[in-house]
Design an enzyme around this catalytic site. Structure first.
Site, PDB file in Angstrom:
ATOM      1  N   SER A  99      84.221  55.955  75.144  1.00 50.18           N
ATOM      2  CA  SER A  99      83.105  56.678  74.548  1.00 50.18           C
ATOM      3  C   SER A  99      82.141  55.677  73.938  1.00 50.18           C
ATOM      4  O   SER A  99      82.542  54.574  73.533  1.00 50.18           O
ATOM      5  CB  SER A  99      83.594  57.658  73.469  1.00 50.18           C
ATOM      6  OG  SER A  99      84.552  58.557  73.999  1.00 50.18           O
ATOM      7  N   VAL A 100      80.876  56.054  73.867  1.00 48.32           N
ATOM      8  CA  VAL A 100      79.830  55.196  73.331  1.00 48.32           C
ATOM      9  C   VAL A 100      79.184  55.904  72.152  1.00 48.32           C
ATOM     10  O   VAL A 100      78.777  57.065  72.266  1.00 48.32           O
ATOM     11  CB  VAL A 100      78.770  54.859  74.408  1.00 48.32           C
ATOM     12  CG1 VAL A 100      77.687  53.961  73.822  1.00 48.32           C
ATOM     13  CG2 VAL A 100      79.425  54.184  75.598  1.00 48.32           C
ATOM     14  N   GLY A 144      85.551  58.690  81.582  1.00 51.09           N
ATOM     15  CA  GLY A 144      86.988  58.784  81.693  1.00 51.09           C
ATOM     16  C   GLY A 144      87.737  57.660  81.016  1.00 51.09           C
ATOM     17  O   GLY A 144      88.942  57.755  80.824  1.00 51.09           O
ATOM     18  N   PHE A 145      87.041  56.590  80.619  1.00 51.61           N
ATOM     19  CA  PHE A 145      87.734  55.433  80.073  1.00 51.61           C
ATOM     20  C   PHE A 145      87.083  54.927  78.788  1.00 51.61           C
ATOM     21  O   PHE A 145      87.200  53.763  78.458  1.00 51.61           O
ATOM     22  CB  PHE A 145      87.777  54.303  81.108  1.00 51.61           C
ATOM     23  CG  PHE A 145      88.573  54.665  82.321  1.00 51.61           C
ATOM     24  CD1 PHE A 145      89.936  54.459  82.357  1.00 51.61           C
ATOM     25  CD2 PHE A 145      87.959  55.235  83.408  1.00 51.61           C
ATOM     26  CE1 PHE A 145      90.670  54.804  83.478  1.00 51.61           C
ATOM     27  CE2 PHE A 145      88.684  55.582  84.534  1.00 51.61           C
ATOM     28  CZ  PHE A 145      90.048  55.373  84.563  1.00 51.61           C
ATOM     29  N   ASP A 169      68.451  55.758  80.762  1.00 54.59           N
ATOM     30  CA  ASP A 169      69.063  55.262  81.992  1.00 54.59           C
ATOM     31  C   ASP A 169      68.250  55.711  83.202  1.00 54.59           C
ATOM     32  O   ASP A 169      67.486  56.672  83.145  1.00 54.59           O
ATOM     33  CB  ASP A 169      70.527  55.713  82.109  1.00 54.59           C
ATOM     34  CG  ASP A 169      70.675  57.217  82.161  1.00 54.59           C
ATOM     35  OD1 ASP A 169      70.137  57.833  83.079  1.00 54.59           O
ATOM     36  OD2 ASP A 169      71.334  57.783  81.266  1.00 54.59           O
ATOM     37  N   GLU A 207      74.031  45.459  72.594  1.00 50.57           N
ATOM     38  CA  GLU A 207      72.628  45.646  72.218  1.00 50.57           C
ATOM     39  C   GLU A 207      72.123  46.980  72.758  1.00 50.57           C
ATOM     40  O   GLU A 207      72.618  47.498  73.770  1.00 50.57           O
ATOM     41  CB  GLU A 207      71.770  44.506  72.753  1.00 50.57           C
ATOM     42  CG  GLU A 207      71.655  44.488  74.258  1.00 50.57           C
ATOM     43  CD  GLU A 207      70.577  43.552  74.735  1.00 50.57           C
ATOM     44  OE1 GLU A 207      69.599  43.341  73.985  1.00 50.57           O
ATOM     45  OE2 GLU A 207      70.701  43.032  75.862  1.00 50.57           O
ATOM     46  N   ASP A 261      79.709  48.471  90.606  1.00 54.64           N
ATOM     47  CA  ASP A 261      79.355  49.860  90.325  1.00 54.64           C
ATOM     48  C   ASP A 261      77.864  49.967  90.028  1.00 54.64           C
ATOM     49  O   ASP A 261      77.447  50.550  89.026  1.00 54.64           O
ATOM     50  CB  ASP A 261      80.173  50.401  89.153  1.00 54.64           C
ATOM     51  CG  ASP A 261      80.155  51.933  89.086  1.00 54.64           C
ATOM     52  OD1 ASP A 261      79.795  52.556  90.094  1.00 54.64           O
ATOM     53  OD2 ASP A 261      80.490  52.483  88.027  1.00 54.64           O
TER      54      ASP A 261
END
Length: 429
Positions: free
Chosen positions: A184-185, A181-182, A261, A254, A300
């Protein structure tokens, strides 16, 4: 003597048999007879009327012109009853990521998955407006980007173009890895040595909290926190560069060659054996302890914000978008994932940083060894009871139960967890 003759008896006339009374018709019989007659009469009238009506309608249809017959609307079939719609909770759709104009060129290639962006943090002073200068920044002397708050000395090149040139000279943009929501990667490659990197793009209008770097430069709070924890510690993702553009901020992070994940890692394997979960959990504890020593609170901690180097087994804590500065006072604003929030936030709308972190660590360890959320993803947290699978050691159950104590004062500290019997004798990679 004479006998008297008996007087003859009077012969009575034979009585005729009385006629039997005729049975009177009952009221029910009369009613049924009348009903049958009326029913037959109505049926005859209905059949005759239907016949005459059919003949009349047929005669009218045949007497009409042909073009009027074609324009006559066809009767619609009776609609079938539709089933009642099932009431399901509406899912919030994530905003579709879009490439910014300054990133549209040279975005090609693919790489291993990286961490998606997270929600903004909840504590910092307000920052500059949306119309800031576009320029690359230096980060603690570790970066080779151009420093200085002012625009480029070359008047023929705009500040945005200068930052774009610096980005293209040092990194090659790749494909989209994930979005939130905040931000992009994107995947990327460092042109100097070919090392893989992750480039996180955070739009400027979604940044709510700002901070100051050691050199006095104003920057988003996520960059300030990463600058404090990125001191060569291998358990936290390293911030390599960051660029300020008119519409967004770019964070160059990095990225291991082969990484995944923890949420996907658990989805593939359902749950982890205790030995493997013990090693990973101890690495998370070291990363949390390092952040606390730097004065940073992550807020988080969950499997999606932890990546694993599949080659070395090294774990890294990522995504400080919900982080803030560590303080002893209570926090009255929540930031993070609701299903990992402690019960005191539900009760009193306030929490302490360390106690909330221990609660999220207990949920994380339960997910590692059990393969699911202990409280049905946030529901039934207040009165929920922990259920452990058979075969789980009592030492592991004690660690989870202590971390998930309903009262915050009953939970151990990060330092206390290192002395738990279940975490003794572990050799980290």
């Amino acid at each position: 003597m004479f006998r008297a003759r008996p007087r003859p008896r009077a012969v009575l006339p034979l009585s005729r048999p009385r006629p039997r009374p005729r049975p009177r018709p009952s009221r029910r019989g009369l009613a049924s007879a009348r009903f049958s007659l009326s029913w037959l009469w109505r049926c005859w009238l209905g059949i005759s009327a239907w016949g005459w009506r059919g003949i009349a309608s047929l005669w009218l249809r045949l007497s009409r012109p042909q073009h009027q017959l074609q324009l006559q609307p066809q009767p619609q079939p009776w609609p079938r009853p539709q089933p009642w719609p099932q009431l399901r909770p509406q899912r919030r759709l994530k905003p579709r990521p879009q490439l910014l104009p300054e990133l549209a060129e040279g975005t090609r290639g693919a790489a291993a998955p990286a961490a998606p962006a997270a929600a903004p943090s909840a504590r910092a002073s307000p920052g500059p407006g949306a119309g800031g200068d576009a320029r690359p920044r230096t980060l603690g002397g570790r970066s080779g980007t151009v420093s200085g708050p002012g625009p480029s000395a070359d008047s023929r090149v705009s500040p945005a173009g200068k930052a774009q040139e610096a980005l293209q000279e040092r990194y090659q943009m790749g494909s989209l890895l994930g979005s939130g929501g905040f931000g992009s990667v994107f995947s990327g490659t460092r042109l100097a040595d070919g090392a893989p990197v992750a480039i996180k793009c955070v739009p400027r209008d979604r940044i709510q909290h700002w901070g100051d770097l050691p050199n006095g430069v104003r920057a988003p709070l996520e960059i300030v926190l990463l600058d404090k924890v990125s001191t060569g510690f291998r358990g936290v993702i390293q911030l390599l560069d960051w660029f300020e553009l008119p519409s967004c901020f770019l964070l160059v992070l990095e990225r291991p060659e082969r990484c995944q994940d923890l949420s996907d890692f658990l989805a593939d394997r359902k749950f982890l054996p205790e030995d493997e979960a013990r090693e990973l959990f101890l690495q998370v504890l070291e990363a949390v302890q390092h952040c606390s020593s730097c004065g940073v609170l992550h807020r988080d901690i969950k499997p999606a914000n932890i990546i694993i180097d599949l080659d070395s087994g090294q774990l890294k804590l990522i995504d400080f978008g919900c982080g803030t500065f560590l303080q002893d006072a209570v926090y009255t604003r929540f930031a993070g994932t609701r299903s990992y929030s402690p019960p005191e936030w539900t009760y009193r709308k306030c929490y302490h940083g360390e106690a909330a972190t221990i609660w999220s660590l207990g949920i994380l360890l339960y997910q590692m060894v059990c393969g699911k959320h202990p409280f049905k993803k946030g529901r039934d947290i207040i009165w929920g009871q922990l259920k452990f699978p058979q075969g789980l050691s009592q030492e592991c159950q004690d660690v989870i139960s202590s971390c998930l104590s309903m009262h915050s004062l009953d939970r151990p500290s990060v330092e206390d967890l290192f002395y738990e019997p279940w975490l003794q004798g572990v050799q980290l990679p």
